[in-house]
Scaffold this motif. Structure first.
Motif, PDB file in Angstrom:
ATOM      1  N   TYR A  43       0.805  -1.392  -0.118  1.00  0.00           N
ATOM      2  CA  TYR A  43       0.095   0.158   0.032  1.00  0.00           C
ATOM      3  C   TYR A  43       0.880   1.081   0.019  1.00  0.00           C
ATOM      4  O   TYR A  43       1.913   1.393   0.546  1.00  0.00           O
ATOM      5  CB  TYR A  43      -0.893  -0.030   1.347  1.00  0.00           C
ATOM      6  N   PHE A  44       0.574   2.348  -0.783  1.00  0.00           N
ATOM      7  CA  PHE A  44       1.237   3.428  -0.791  1.00  0.00           C
ATOM      8  C   PHE A  44       0.232   4.701  -0.558  1.00  0.00           C
ATOM      9  O   PHE A  44      -0.749   4.738  -1.070  1.00  0.00           O
ATOM     10  CB  PHE A  44       1.648   3.463  -2.237  1.00  0.00           C
ATOM     11  N   ILE A  45       0.986   5.634   0.301  1.00  0.00           N
ATOM     12  CA  ILE A  45       0.075   6.752   0.534  1.00  0.00           C
ATOM     13  C   ILE A  45       0.570   7.811  -0.042  1.00  0.00           C
ATOM     14  O   ILE A  45       2.019   7.940  -0.255  1.00  0.00           O
ATOM     15  CB  ILE A  45      -0.101   6.851   2.042  1.00  0.00           C
ATOM     16  N   SER A  46       0.000   9.026  -0.375  1.00  0.00           N
ATOM     17  CA  SER A  46       0.487  10.187  -1.231  1.00  0.00           C
ATOM     18  C   SER A  46       1.413  10.940  -0.144  1.00  0.00           C
ATOM     19  O   SER A  46       1.360  10.840   1.030  1.00  0.00           O
ATOM     20  CB  SER A  46      -0.583  11.074  -1.802  1.00  0.00           C
ATOM     21  N   ARG A  47       2.354  11.487  -0.850  1.00  0.00           N
ATOM     22  CA  ARG A  47       3.070  12.695  -0.017  1.00  0.00           C
ATOM     23  C   ARG A  47       3.618  13.798  -1.007  1.00  0.00           C
ATOM     24  O   ARG A  47       3.170  13.912  -1.955  1.00  0.00           O
ATOM     25  CB  ARG A  47       4.643  11.888   0.387  1.00  0.00           C
ATOM     26  N   GLU A  48       4.106  14.698  -0.147  1.00  0.00           N
ATOM     27  CA  GLU A  48       4.469  15.972  -0.948  1.00  0.00           C
ATOM     28  C   GLU A  48       5.861  15.771  -1.771  1.00  0.00           C
ATOM     29  O   GLU A  48       6.765  14.965  -1.543  1.00  0.00           O
ATOM     30  CB  GLU A  48       5.057  17.100  -0.010  1.00  0.00           C
ATOM     31  N   PRO A  49       5.671  16.392  -3.296  1.00  0.00           N
ATOM     32  CA  PRO A  49       6.570  16.010  -4.019  1.00  0.00           C
ATOM     33  C   PRO A  49       7.942  16.691  -3.580  1.00  0.00           C
ATOM     34  O   PRO A  49       8.072  17.655  -2.693  1.00  0.00           O
ATOM     35  CB  PRO A  49       5.976  16.589  -5.422  1.00  0.00           C
ATOM     36  N   PRO A  50       9.030  16.251  -4.129  1.00  0.00           N
ATOM     37  CA  PRO A  50      10.282  17.063  -3.906  1.00  0.00           C
ATOM     38  C   PRO A  50      10.038  18.264  -4.309  1.00  0.00           C
ATOM     39  O   PRO A  50       9.567  18.696  -5.354  1.00  0.00           O
ATOM     40  CB  PRO A  50      11.469  16.204  -4.810  1.00  0.00           C
TER      41      PRO A  50
END
Length: 119
Positions: A43-50
């Motif tokens: 499972y992967f959750i969204s994060r802020e982009p670099p």
């Protein structure tokens, strides 16, 4: 029925305040999928982009929301996937998970897409 591998992407809308419950949900389904013949890729959750990472095709692309979680799992073929669906419906852990999360899911919506590898 296809004998090719079948990969499923499930895209959830999650509430950050229910993240711990979503993690418990994820762990349950990883175990069930793997118990019944699938390979769970996580499972992967969204994060802020670099910082400074823009989209490649201006006017076409955009960053997604910060309330997304994605699950990816694969079964060797359609028959194995369908057997998993039947088996999880009578698996005690599957019955418990459906009862627990069916009434109050730790997400507001989901969509699934069945995928095949592009050759």
């Amino acid at each position: 029925m296809s004998e090719d591998p079948i990969t499923c992407e499930v895209r959830y809308r999650i509430d950050a305040s229910a993240l711990s419950e979503f993690k418990a949900y994820a762990q349950t389904w990883i175990r069930l999928i793997e118990r019944h013949g699938g390979t769970h890729h996580g499972y992967f959750i969204s994060r802020e982009p670099p910082s400074g990472a823009g989209v490649s095709f201006r006017g076409l692309g955009k960053d997604g929301g910060n309330d997304i979680a994605i699950a990816l799992f694969t079964f060797p073929d359609d028959a194995t996937y369908l057997r998993y669906r039947d088996a999880v419906a009578i698996d005690p852990d599957g019955i418990e998970a459906n009862a627990r999360y069916g009434k109050n899911p730790p997400f507001s919506s989901y969509e699934r897409v069945f995928l095949q590898q592009l050759e």
